[in-house]
Motif scaffolding. Structure first.
Motif, PDB file in Angstrom:
ATOM      1  N   UNK A  46     -61.469   3.459 -19.916  1.00  0.00           N
ATOM      2  CA  UNK A  46     -62.137   4.441 -20.790  1.00  0.00           C
ATOM      3  C   UNK A  46     -61.132   5.343 -21.464  1.00  0.00           C
ATOM      4  N   UNK A  47     -60.138   5.777 -20.658  1.00  0.00           N
ATOM      5  CA  UNK A  47     -59.119   6.670 -21.196  1.00  0.00           C
ATOM      6  C   UNK A  47     -58.307   5.953 -22.266  1.00  0.00           C
ATOM      7  N   UNK A  48     -57.915   4.708 -21.987  1.00  0.00           N
ATOM      8  CA  UNK A  48     -57.092   3.950 -22.932  1.00  0.00           C
ATOM      9  C   UNK A  48     -57.838   3.713 -24.235  1.00  0.00           C
ATOM     10  N   UNK A  49     -59.130   3.375 -24.155  1.00  0.00           N
ATOM     11  CA  UNK A  49     -59.903   3.126 -25.372  1.00  0.00           C
ATOM     12  C   UNK A  49     -60.068   4.422 -26.181  1.00  0.00           C
ATOM     13  N   UNK A  50     -60.255   5.524 -25.423  1.00  0.00           N
ATOM     14  CA  UNK A  50     -60.433   6.815 -26.120  1.00  0.00           C
ATOM     15  C   UNK A  50     -59.163   7.189 -26.864  1.00  0.00           C
ATOM     16  N   UNK A  51     -58.010   7.088 -26.195  1.00  0.00           N
ATOM     17  CA  UNK A  51     -56.739   7.476 -26.818  1.00  0.00           C
ATOM     18  C   UNK A  51     -56.432   6.540 -27.974  1.00  0.00           C
ATOM     19  N   UNK A  52     -56.720   5.263 -27.791  1.00  0.00           N
ATOM     20  CA  UNK A  52     -56.423   4.292 -28.852  1.00  0.00           C
ATOM     21  C   UNK A  52     -57.216   4.620 -30.136  1.00  0.00           C
ATOM     22  N   UNK A  53     -58.500   4.941 -29.924  1.00  0.00           N
ATOM     23  CA  UNK A  53     -59.320   5.254 -31.100  1.00  0.00           C
ATOM     24  C   UNK A  53     -58.895   6.548 -31.760  1.00  0.00           C
ATOM     25  N   UNK A  54     -58.359   7.518 -30.957  1.00  0.00           N
ATOM     26  CA  UNK A  54     -57.996   8.818 -31.533  1.00  0.00           C
ATOM     27  C   UNK A  54     -56.623   8.773 -32.198  1.00  0.00           C
ATOM     28  N   UNK A  55     -55.669   7.951 -31.684  1.00  0.00           N
ATOM     29  CA  UNK A  55     -54.320   7.950 -32.243  1.00  0.00           C
ATOM     30  C   UNK A  55     -54.236   7.061 -33.477  1.00  0.00           C
ATOM     31  N   UNK A  56     -55.228   6.202 -33.720  1.00  0.00           N
ATOM     32  CA  UNK A  56     -55.131   5.282 -34.840  1.00  0.00           C
ATOM     33  C   UNK A  56     -55.131   6.019 -36.182  1.00  0.00           C
ATOM     34  N   UNK A  57     -56.060   7.003 -36.375  1.00  0.00           N
ATOM     35  CA  UNK A  57     -56.024   7.675 -37.674  1.00  0.00           C
ATOM     36  C   UNK A  57     -54.711   8.358 -37.919  1.00  0.00           C
ATOM     37  N   UNK A  58     -54.186   9.014 -36.882  1.00  0.00           N
ATOM     38  CA  UNK A  58     -52.927   9.735 -37.067  1.00  0.00           C
ATOM     39  C   UNK A  58     -51.803   8.769 -37.425  1.00  0.00           C
ATOM     40  N   UNK A  59     -51.804   7.634 -36.760  1.00  0.00           N
ATOM     41  CA  UNK A  59     -50.764   6.646 -37.067  1.00  0.00           C
ATOM     42  C   UNK A  59     -50.957   6.085 -38.473  1.00  0.00           C
ATOM     43  N   UNK A  60     -52.221   5.836 -38.832  1.00  0.00           N
ATOM     44  CA  UNK A  60     -52.463   5.254 -40.143  1.00  0.00           C
ATOM     45  C   UNK A  60     -52.068   6.213 -41.249  1.00  0.00           C
TER      46      UNK A  60
END
Length: 779
Positions: A46-60
């Motif tokens: 759950x934590x990994x999916x949450x962080x992945x979804x949140x860091x994607x916009x910043x990376x993009x």
């Protein structure tokens, strides 16, 4: 250590409870651990999916500074140790550590994927990379690290609680099981055991009571049936035991008897083996074909071998080289042993030969006997003796018998010859008194006396050879006797012979007849002189030796002890074995006709033997000859007495009885004694002498030792009973019977050996007539 049924059941129950509790506990623990890990992995996902979804916009959008706040906001779980964002090449873009890690860390990875192509391209531009990536491609990675120490603590606590629960449950189950088992044993097993114990103790009337449990009841019924059978067979059992005991005793007795028989047989076999191995006779056994099957140690030794295996297995007829006494080989048809194996009859054979290992032949005497088993001839046994020594002894005995015969003949001749010489010498001496000195008749009578004297010397040599002469034994110093003969021996040998005398410094005391010892030295010196032509060396030596029982000289009957030795050696031509074996034979000589009588060495041999000594000879052709004479030594020597000076014989007086069976000697004795003033009565036999003594008393009796019917000593003993003061003097050519000589020695009676002169007779008679007691004493 054996356990009771109660304890065994309790232990089994405890093991079952522990095994069951352990299985349940292990299953519970594994299930709880699985739940803990699944819960942890769920939270991390759950934590990994949450962080992945949140860091994607910043990376993009390339807003990297927003990543830290995103990560800080995401790390609220106490088990999460860190959260990181990494580029595709592993470079950490942003990271957040929540706490220090006390145990191990497990890292989970979650990929950040591009949602559209354009976005991804800008993201790449933001990172300095212009790349077109397909939609859904990975652009970064979110790493979540989990601290494992909390979950491990939870697992340990789970294990402890589970183990305590299992132990407590097992203990409670064990208490309940023990109570149940004890009740079961007390109600069912204990009565069964008591009944079994009574039956086992021999009380077959006791029975096990029925039990409500089917298994226990079946066991009790089985034991009751067994007790019934035991009770019905008890008598038979006792009878059987008695029968077995009796039979066992019989078998034991039979076994003991068999053991005794075997021991007796073994002892008998050992006894027979010792007999075969200890006997001096050689024994070998042969099969029907003539092959050796056994031989004893004597057989091995006599045939010259070392081990029985060298003989056993051989065909004995060829192996022994069986031959006749003349050396000719015996064919099997003529061989007594082979004939025995054919016809089954034993035989005794003398004087054939067997071949030894070294090839030499030995004369044998043998006995062959057949061996039969159940009436069938199966072989034979041969016993044989080596008769080499016996053959040699037989030859020696034959030689001794020949010498003894010659000696008896010589003694008989000497007896009669001495009587004649006594009459000749005495008559010549009497006749000489009536003839003017220097006249032709006086010279002729002197010639007769000289010839008679040489004949007397020859007679003495014959008696010395036959050992019949009477010796005048005295204690002598051997060195003195040899020295006393040295001057005479030097004159006797020629000047071209070197004469040496080597005397031992030790005093050599012996008992011997000085005249006979002189004769021995003279004969040996003469032989040595004749053997050395044209010259050489003659050596006379004296010495001493101690002979032991193992020395070969003792084979001739000499006792062990100290002996004086006289050695006479020459450097002459020597002798071969054939000559050496015959030198002591009478009348054997190597000299030419008229040069010798052949009595010299035989006389030496007789004198030495009569002195209880021995003589040996060593000689080789061209190496000279050595004679060694061994005479017994004595401890000390008596002081020598000076010989009295010769004095004229005065005229005598008194009555003398002359007893002599030879008339010529009797006439000489009567004439010589009457001419000197004595009253003489002469008779020719013992009965005539007894008759003459019946009416007359005599002062002296002169008697021959050997006479027909009654000997001189027997006559003197008979007359002494009537005339105890009668003196006696015995005369004889030689005492033919050893008893007569023994009587003379025991009585200490005076003795004159024939031939003797009238002066010798008168001197001895005067000496006896002057004595105050009888000259001899009867034993």
């Amino acid at each position: 250590m054996r356990l009771s049924l109660n304890i065994s059941i309790n232990l089994i129950l405890l093991a079952v409870i522990l095994a069951l509790g352990s299985t349940i506990g292990a299953f519970f623990i594994s299930q709880q651990k699985l739940d803990l890990h699944e819960d942890l992995e769920h939270r991390v996902n759950l934590l990994g999916q949450q962080v992945t979804s949140e860091v994607y916009p910043a990376l993009a959008q390339g807003e990297i500074h927003h990543l830290g706040r995103i990560l800080e906001a995401a790390t609220v779980d106490r088990d999460v140790a860190f959260v990181m964002v990494k580029s595709l090449d592993g470079e950490v873009i942003a990271a957040r550590w929540m706490s220090s890690v006390t145990g191990g860390v497990k890292e989970y990875h979650f990929p950040v994927r591009a949602q559209s192509h354009e976005t991804f391209a800008r993201s790449e531009l933001a990172f300095g990379t212009v790349t077109s990536v397909a939609n859904g491609g990975e652009i970064a990675t979110v790493a979540v690290g989990v601290d494992l120490e909390p979950i491990r603590k939870a697992e340990r606590a789970l294990v402890i609680r589970t183990v305590l629960a299992v132990i407590l449950g097992s203990f409670i189950a064990l208490l309940l099981g023990l109570a149940i088992v004890r009740r079961l044993l007390n109600r069912s097993i204990t009565p069964l055991l008591n009944g079994i114990r009574e039956i086992s103790s021999g009380d077959f009337s006791s029975r096990v009571q029925p039990d409500p449990h089917r298994e226990i009841e079946e066991i009790g019924a089985a034991f009751n049936e067994m007790a019934e059978r035991f009770s019905t067979t008890l008598i038979f059992k006792h009878e059987l035991e008695e029968t077995v005991a009796k039979r066992t005793a019989q078998l034991q007795q039979a076994l003991d008897d068999q053991i005794r028989v075997r021991e007796a047989l073994a002892e008998r076999e050992e006894h027979i083996r010792l007999l075969f191995n200890s006997t001096a006779e050689a024994i070998f056994a042969v099969s029907r074909e003539g092959t050796c099957t056994f031989c004893n140690p004597a057989c091995v030794r006599l045939l010259g071998y070392e081990h029985p295996e060298e003989i056993v297995g051989s065909r004995m007829h060829q192996f022994l080289g069986h031959a006749a006494s003349d050396g000719s080989a015996l064919e099997e048809a003529d061989c007594p042993i082979c004939r025995m194996l054919n016809d089954g009859r034993g035989s005794h054979t003398v004087n054939e030969t067997f071949r030894k290992k070294d090839g030499t032949a030995i004369p044998v005497e043998y006995w062959s006997h057949p061996i039969q088993r159940d009436g069938e001839l199966v072989g034979g046994v041969v016993t044989f003796l080596d008769i080499s020594q016996r053959a040699m002894l037989e030859r020696q005995l034959l030689q001794a018998q020949k010498l003894e015969g010659i000696g008896v003949l010589a003694g008989g001749i000497a007896h009669d010859f001495n009587n004649l010489l006594t009459a000749i010498i005495g008559g010549a001496e009497i006749a000489l008194n009536d003839i003017a000195p220097g006249s032709k008749g006086a010279k002729a009578i002197h010639g007769v006396m000289d010839a008679a004297t040489r004949a007397a010397d020859l007679t003495r040599q014959i008696l010395a050879f036959s050992r019949k002469q009477v010796l005048s034994i005295k204690e002598l110093n051997l060195n003195d006797e040899v020295l006393s003969q040295t001057r005479m021996l030097r004159r006797m040998i020629s000047e071209d012979i070197k004469f040496q005398v080597k005397l031992t410094p030790e005093e050599l005391c012996i008992k011997a007849d000085a005249g006979q010892l002189q004769q021995v030295l003279l004969n040996l010196a003469v032989n040595a002189r004749d053997a050395m032509s044209p010259g050489g060396t003659l050596t006379i030596e004296t010495g001493t030796v101690m002979l032991q029982r193992s020395d070969r000289w003792l084979e001739e009957g000499m006792p062990p002890g100290r002996y004086a030795v006289i050695s006479v050696s020459d450097t002459g031509m020597g002798m071969d074995e054939d000559t050496k074996s015959r030198i002591f034979e009478p009348f054997f000589t190597t000299k030419g006709p008229g040069e010798g009588t052949g009595l010299g060495l035989s006389t030496v041999h007789g004198v030495v033997k009569q002195h209880q000594g021995s003589i040996s000879v060593y000689s080789e052709p061209g190496k000279g000859t050595t004679f060694r004479i061994y005479l017994p030594r004595v401890e000390r020597i008596e002081a020598a007495q000076a010989a009295p000076e010769a004095a004229p014989i005065p005229r005598g007086k008194g009555k003398i009885l002359v007893v002599e069976d030879e008339k010529a000697v009797r006439d000489f004795l009567e004439s010589a004694l009457q001419d000197n003033g004595y009253s003489v009565t002469s008779v020719g036999s013992g009965p005539e002498a007894i008759e003459a003594c019946a009416g007359t008393t005599f002062d002296l009796m002169v008697s021959d030792v050997v006479m027909p019917g009654m000997s001189g000593p027997q006559l003197y003993q008979a007359i002494r009973e009537r005339q105890p003061k009668l003196r006696v003097m015995f005369i004889s050519g030689y005492p033919a019977k050893s008893v007569s000589l023994q009587d003379i020695l025991e009585w200490d009676a005076p003795f004159l050996a024939k031939p003797f002169s009238a002066s010798t007779l008168l001197a001895k008679t005067h000496e006896l007539m002057q004595s105050t007691a009888p000259a001899g004493h009867a034993p």
